[in-house]
Design a protein around this motif. Structure first.
Motif: not given
Length: 418
Positions: A65-67, A228-238, A243-245, A256-261
């Motif tokens: 979901h993000a990196s 480092i790749r990250l995965k969250f419980y809600d992809v739409l809030k990723a 950025r909080t993480a 960089r999140d999935w909406t940019e990729d």
């Protein structure tokens, strides 16, 4: 007789059977047109929502979901960073990776690829690659084993299978050439094919190869992963959660999140949904014009009745209410029927499409051509509300002109020859 009078009279006009055949026919055509337009909009947008969701799932099956990255530099203390990320809101997994642009060859075939170094023990936290394995296991990527797992299309292009040898070539560091200048010397290493995966998306299956993280670090002479790749419980809030993480870590890492990729993919889908919605809304617009024509004919047919009502004390505003009630009733029954029909179709696409394919003898999406062989459907309540509201609003607007024409009727002129 119930109150208000305009509504009562409007309902009587709508339900009365004394209309001419042509007026009744146009009324039914208008009602069916609104219903079909609304149903088509709900069904098509639900299918497009399903396709978007399927595409998003497949895109994120290997990309998380993000990196977090350091601009291409290695993250030597990545294990400590993973410890710091634990407990971040919404975070369900984190894993290191190292991507390298490479050329894979097995004479006479050659193909460009992205060689990704992963930690097999942590990879399942951020991707579903283990479920996509067609041959071999992800755990076969042991350190210093020089094993590689290929996407199905990439393996097909190289004409290799499990157990075959593949040569991986990447750009090397600058080295002194014979002439005293600097030149890039490519690095070569042989890897044994340990498995083949297929996620059903060409962007992954035809360009991605996986190796153990330690093998990738040694191949590139780095002391850590590049991200480092990250995965969250809600992809739409990723995007927000990523950025909080990242705020929990020391400065220096970029998010960089999935909406940019995958921005281009989803922008194209949004444009297609918008244009498809506008095109299908024309069906409703045609039906609305039929409502206008129907009410104009009814007004001309009821001029004597309007005059009598006016002489009995009904105000021009009351006359407007009579014919707006009639038009709104036609449109709203059509919209309600369309919503019911649309929801029935959208919720049963998985049953209707196979039945039509079997009956008509063809495939809507040929499995030999498309990765997605079925038509997924996903009903969004917001879309249904917007479509229904738009239909109701259009039918309400359609009643304004005929109702105003009726209100302008002069009793004396209408009753002169009666």
């Amino acid at each position: 007789m119930f109150q208000p009078v305009p509504v009562f009279v409007g309902l009587r006009y709508s339900l009365a059977r004394e209309h001419s055949f042509f007026v009744s026919f146009i009324t039914w055509v208008s009602l069916v047109g609104v219903a079909l337009g609304v149903a088509a909009l709900i069904t098509v947008l639900s299918v497009m929502n399903g396709l978007e969701s399927e595409l998003r799932t497949r895109l994120l099956s290997l990309t998380a979901h993000a990196s977090l990255n350091a601009g291409g530099a290695p993250i030597g203390d990545w294990r400590a960073r993973l410890q710091q990320l634990q407990g971040s809101p919404g975070l369900t997994g984190a894993a290191p990776f190292l991507d390298t642009d490479a050329m894979l060859s097995r004479p006479p075939a050659m193909s460009g690829a992205i060689v990704r170094g992963i930690d097999p023990k942590l990879e399942s936290q951020v991707s579903s690659i283990a479920d996509a394995m067609r041959e071999g296991k992800l755990s076969d990527l042991e350190p210093e084993s020089n094993r590689i797992i290929l996407g199905r299309m990439l393996a097909y292009q190289l004409q290799v299978g499990v157990g075959d040898l593949v040569t991986v070539m990447i750009p090397g560091n600058a080295a002194a050439s014979a002439g005293g200048g600097d030149a890039l010397v490519p690095r070569l290493r042989d890897f044994h094919v340990a498995g083949i995966f297929e996620v059903g998306l060409q962007e992954h299956d035809s360009v991605l190869a996986l190796v153990n993280l330690e093998d990738a670090e040694a191949f590139r002479s780095l002391d850590g992963p590049t991200g480092i790749r990250l995965k969250f419980y809600d992809v739409l809030k990723a995007p927000q959660l990523a950025r909080t993480a990242a705020a929990r870590l020391a400065p220096g890492l970029h998010v960089r999140d999935w909406t940019e990729d995958n921005e281009a993919y989803f922008r194209a889908i949004r444009i297609e949904k918008t244009m498809m919605g506008l095109i299908l809304m024309l069906i409703v617009a045609v039906a609305v014009f039929n409502i206008v024509a129907t009410l104009i004919m009814v007004v001309n047919d009821k001029r004597t009745d309007i005059a009598i009502l006016r002489t009995l004390g009904l105000s021009p505003r009351g006359v407007i209410g009579v014919f707006m009630t009639q038009g709104v009733l036609i449109g709203w029954i059509g919209a309600a029927a369309g919503v019911a029909l649309g929801l029935a179709l959208a919720c049963n696409v998985d049953v209707i499409v196979p039945f039509l394919e079997q009956t008509l003898g063809f495939h809507f999406m040929d499995p030999d051509v498309y990765y997605i062989s079925g038509l997924p459907s996903e009903v969004h309540p917001g879309d249904v509300v917007r479509i229904g509201s738009a239909a109701l609003l259009l039918t309400l607007i359609a009643t304004v002109y005929p109702a105003l024409q009726a209100a302008r009727t002069q009793p004396a002129e209408a009753l002169r020859y009666e």
